[in-house]
Design a protein around this motif. Structure first.
Motif, PDB file in Angstrom:
ATOM      1  N   ILE A   1      57.225-127.503 -48.051  1.00 13.05           N
ATOM      2  CA  ILE A   1      57.621-126.172 -48.514  1.00 13.05           C
ATOM      3  C   ILE A   1      56.381-125.327 -48.796  1.00 13.05           C
ATOM      4  CG2 ILE A   1      58.748-124.921 -50.394  1.00 13.05           C
ATOM      5  CD1 ILE A   1      60.795-127.162 -50.511  1.00 13.05           C
ATOM      6  N   LYS A   2      55.330-125.948 -49.330  1.00 10.00           N
ATOM      7  CA  LYS A   2      54.095-125.218 -49.598  1.00 10.00           C
ATOM      8  C   LYS A   2      53.505-124.670 -48.318  1.00 10.00           C
ATOM      9  CE  LYS A   2      52.553-127.539 -53.801  1.00 10.00           C
ATOM     10  NZ  LYS A   2      51.465-128.317 -54.411  1.00 10.00           N
ATOM     11  N   LYS A   3      53.579-125.442 -47.238  1.00 11.27           N
ATOM     12  CA  LYS A   3      53.047-124.984 -45.953  1.00 11.27           C
ATOM     13  C   LYS A   3      53.844-123.788 -45.431  1.00 11.27           C
ATOM     14  CE  LYS A   3      51.057-129.305 -44.307  1.00 11.27           C
ATOM     15  NZ  LYS A   3      51.067-130.326 -43.243  1.00 11.27           N
ATOM     16  N   VAL A   4      55.159-123.846 -45.571  1.00 14.56           N
ATOM     17  CA  VAL A   4      56.007-122.744 -45.100  1.00 14.56           C
ATOM     18  C   VAL A   4      55.710-121.480 -45.897  1.00 14.56           C
ATOM     19  CG1 VAL A   4      58.387-121.916 -44.920  1.00 14.56           C
ATOM     20  CG2 VAL A   4      57.834-124.267 -44.267  1.00 14.56           C
TER      21      VAL A   4
ATOM     22  N   LYS B   1      52.327-120.059 -44.919  1.00 12.19           N
ATOM     23  CA  LYS B   1      52.343-119.346 -43.638  1.00 12.19           C
ATOM     24  C   LYS B   1      53.017-117.981 -43.789  1.00 12.19           C
ATOM     25  CE  LYS B   1      52.013-123.380 -40.702  1.00 12.19           C
ATOM     26  NZ  LYS B   1      52.582-124.164 -39.610  1.00 12.19           N
ATOM     27  N   ILE B   2      54.087-117.925 -44.561  1.00 14.01           N
ATOM     28  CA  ILE B   2      54.767-116.644 -44.788  1.00 14.01           C
ATOM     29  C   ILE B   2      53.834-115.677 -45.533  1.00 14.01           C
ATOM     30  CG2 ILE B   2      56.639-115.531 -46.055  1.00 14.01           C
ATOM     31  CD1 ILE B   2      58.364-117.990 -45.363  1.00 14.01           C
ATOM     32  N   ALA B   3      53.139-116.177 -46.522  1.00 11.67           N
ATOM     33  CA  ALA B   3      52.206-115.338 -47.271  1.00 11.67           C
ATOM     34  C   ALA B   3      51.065-114.863 -46.379  1.00 11.67           C
ATOM     35  CB  ALA B   3      51.657-116.101 -48.471  1.00 11.67           C
ATOM     36  N   ALA B   4      50.549-115.753 -45.530  1.00  8.38           N
ATOM     37  CA  ALA B   4      49.464-115.379 -44.621  1.00  8.38           C
ATOM     38  C   ALA B   4      49.933-114.305 -43.636  1.00  8.38           C
ATOM     39  CB  ALA B   4      48.962-116.603 -43.875  1.00  8.38           C
ATOM     40  N   LEU B   5      51.142-114.453 -43.101  1.00  8.62           N
ATOM     41  CA  LEU B   5      51.681-113.438 -42.198  1.00  8.62           C
ATOM     42  C   LEU B   5      51.877-112.106 -42.914  1.00  8.62           C
ATOM     43  CD1 LEU B   5      54.278-115.493 -40.117  1.00  8.62           C
ATOM     44  CD2 LEU B   5      52.125-114.501 -39.323  1.00  8.62           C
ATOM     45  N   GLY B   6      52.276-112.172 -44.168  1.00  5.85           N
ATOM     46  CA  GLY B   6      52.437-110.952 -44.951  1.00  5.85           C
ATOM     47  C   GLY B   6      51.116-110.232 -45.158  1.00  5.85           C
TER      48      GLY B   6
END
Length: 69
Positions: A2-5, A8-13
């Motif tokens: 879950i931390k990885k997901v 990745k969402i935060a990085a894309l943001g």
């Protein structure tokens, strides 16, 4: 997992914010009217005693700097 997901969402943001900021560079337009801060405004406020004394000091200081140059 879950931390990885979430990572990745935060990085894309963050990447999206950077991209949209770069795309909008130079297109800033103030929502305030242009004449709001003009020198010839309709509102003429008389300075108070304290404000008048401060403006006299500022004028004196600026005059001293001009003479020093």
């Amino acid at each position: 997992m879950i931390k990885k997901v979430f990572g990745k969402i935060a990085a894309l943001g963050v990447v999206a914010v950077v991209v949209f900021t770069a795309m909008g560079y130079g297109t800033y337009r103030s929502m305030l009217p242009e004449d709001l801060f003009s020198a010839g405004g309709e509102r003429a406020e008389e300075p108070s005693e304290k404000g008048a004394a401060q403006s006299d000091v500022e004028e004196t200081d600026s005059g001293a700097e001009k003479r020093a140059e």
